[in-house]
Design a protein around this motif. Structure first.
Motif, mmCIF file in Angstrom:
data_model
loop_
_atom_site.group_PDB
_atom_site.id
_atom_site.type_symbol
_atom_site.label_atom_id
_atom_site.label_comp_id
_atom_site.label_asym_id
_atom_site.label_seq_id
_atom_site.Cartn_x
_atom_site.Cartn_y
_atom_site.Cartn_z
ATOM 1 N N UNK A 265 73.777 3.565 36.300
ATOM 2 C CA UNK A 265 74.836 4.213 37.074
ATOM 3 C C UNK A 265 74.296 4.402 38.482
ATOM 4 N N UNK A 266 74.843 3.633 39.423
ATOM 5 C CA UNK A 266 74.417 3.652 40.813
ATOM 6 C C UNK A 266 75.638 3.912 41.698
ATOM 7 N N UNK A 267 75.430 4.272 42.972
ATOM 8 C CA UNK A 267 76.572 4.554 43.844
ATOM 9 C C UNK A 267 77.611 3.441 43.882
ATOM 10 N N UNK A 268 77.153 2.194 43.821
ATOM 11 C CA UNK A 268 78.115 1.084 43.866
ATOM 12 C C UNK A 268 79.007 1.043 42.631
ATOM 13 N N UNK A 269 78.561 1.694 41.533
ATOM 14 C CA UNK A 269 79.390 1.718 40.332
ATOM 15 C C UNK A 269 80.620 2.584 40.503
ATOM 16 N N UNK A 270 80.622 3.451 41.494
ATOM 17 C CA UNK A 270 81.826 4.215 41.801
ATOM 18 C C UNK A 270 82.930 3.284 42.290
#
Length: 372
Positions: free
Chosen positions: A118-123
């Motif tokens: 879960x990384x910022x780009x997964x938002x």
């Protein structure tokens, strides 16, 4: 599932690294561009044999690597015994070993370590491009169903060859079109397998995501996932029907594909939609609703992998807790505590609900070095 230790050699900005006695929760602290994300990426690459940040393996190898190669190795505790995993990256490709034995195909190695990243780009899974959502599906299905990776790899190779032929075919005779039919048959064979597995995966993911989302929103929101295919009905799973639908759609778009020089139908054009209380989240959802949807998906992944393989995956939270408000941080932390081994990166504990992370192993990263 539990990563007991991890080692890196000439990976990104790490020359040599060995971390022993990893804990249930491992908090990796450091300023930006020091190597926190590189360490998380290495765990992801060891699980998936590819990075979530780049498609170029050369970028993963340190410029100072004496033989132009990088190594990632770890010992992983599984319910059926410990596994020693090793992945070597070089200009000649990748080599993977399990307990010292080299694997003939990378697809035989994937699944030895299961992770949820879960990384910022997964938002962006909710509001981003269809390609982001397809990649989300491919990564998650691939690590619990190795046969999916095989069909996906074959499909991508055929798609490239078919695209090259379409670019050449304009103004040519029927012999070129006959060759196109050969590629069509192979594209359909693998494409149907991909679509069927995606639909089955989404059905299972829906069950977990719906329940988790309802809990996060205190019953105020109902989340629905819908597969958006480029051919046929969204709920159809019968392979014979899918095959006929795919074949029909290809014949209908044949002239258009030749004019444009690209394949316009298939799983590489499909999408995934999210609906909150009947309204499309990509279009009408607030930023908070979109983030809650992304969080629900990631938490659902954890439970779905456990359902599929009988073990919880390792959770990788890369600079994402600071992107969530305190309530969503609490929801996420309470989900993994005492259940899932977790690695968390952050610039400092002040961005986190530190009281919820008592007992975490602390690691400080600076310029490719880690201090315990």
């Amino acid at each position: 599932m539990f990563v007991k230790n991890i080692g890196l050699q000439h990976y990104r900005n790490y020359g040599q690294l060995r971390l022993e006695s990893l804990g249930d929760v491992n908090l990796i602290l450091g300023q930006n561009a020091q190597g926190k994300t590189n360490l998380m990426e290495a765990l992801f690459v060891l699980a998936m044999t590819k990075s979530h940040r780049t498609s170029k393996d050369r970028e993963l190898i340190s410029f100072e690597a004496p033989q132009g190669a990088a190594h990632i190795y770890a010992e992983v505790k599984r319910k059926y015994g410990d596994l020693k995993l090793e992945l070597m990256l070089s200009g000649q490709g990748k080599k993977a070993k399990i307990n010292g034995l080299e694997q003939r195909r990378l697809s035989e190695f994937v699944g030895s370590l299961n992770v949820v990243m879960f990384a910022p780009e997964d938002l962006e899974i909710v509001k981003g491009t269809p390609g982001i959502r397809r990649r989300f599906l491919d990564m998650e299905i691939g690590q619990v169903q190795p046969s999916y990776l095989f069909h996906l790899q074959q499909y991508q190779k055929i798609l490239l060859q078919r695209g090259n032929l379409l670019k050449q075919i304009w103004g040519k005779g029927s012999s070129a079109k006959d060759l196109l039919e050969v590629w069509d048959a192979q594209l359909i064979e693998h494409g149907v397998k991909i679509v069927k597995k995606r639909k089955q995966f989404i059905k299972k993911l829906q069950i977990w995501a719906e329940s988790i989302h309802r809990g996060i929103t205190n019953g105020g929101e109902e989340l629905k996932l819908l597969y958006v295919p480029s051919f046929g009905e969204r709920d159809e799973e019968d392979e014979a029907v899918l095959l006929n639908n795919f074949m029909l759609k290809l014949s209908q778009t044949r002239d258009q594909e030749i004019r444009r020089g690209m394949t316009l139908t298939g799983p590489h054009r499909d999408d995934l939609s999210f609906f909150i209380n009947g309204r499309e989240a990509q279009v009408y959802g607030s930023q908070g609703q979109q983030r809650t949807t992304a969080l629900s998906l990631k938490l659902a992944e954890i439970e779905l992998i456990h359902e599929e393989i009988g073990e919880y995956p390792v959770l990788l939270l890369d600079d994402v807790l600071s992107e969530l408000d305190p309530y969503r941080q609490t929801q996420l932390i309470e989900t993994f505590q005492s259940k899932v081994q977790t690695f968390i990166t952050a610039t400092g504990v002040e961005t986190l609900k530190a009281d919820k992370l008592k007992g975490a192993n602390l690691y400080h990263v600076h310029d490719g070095r880690v201090d315990v």
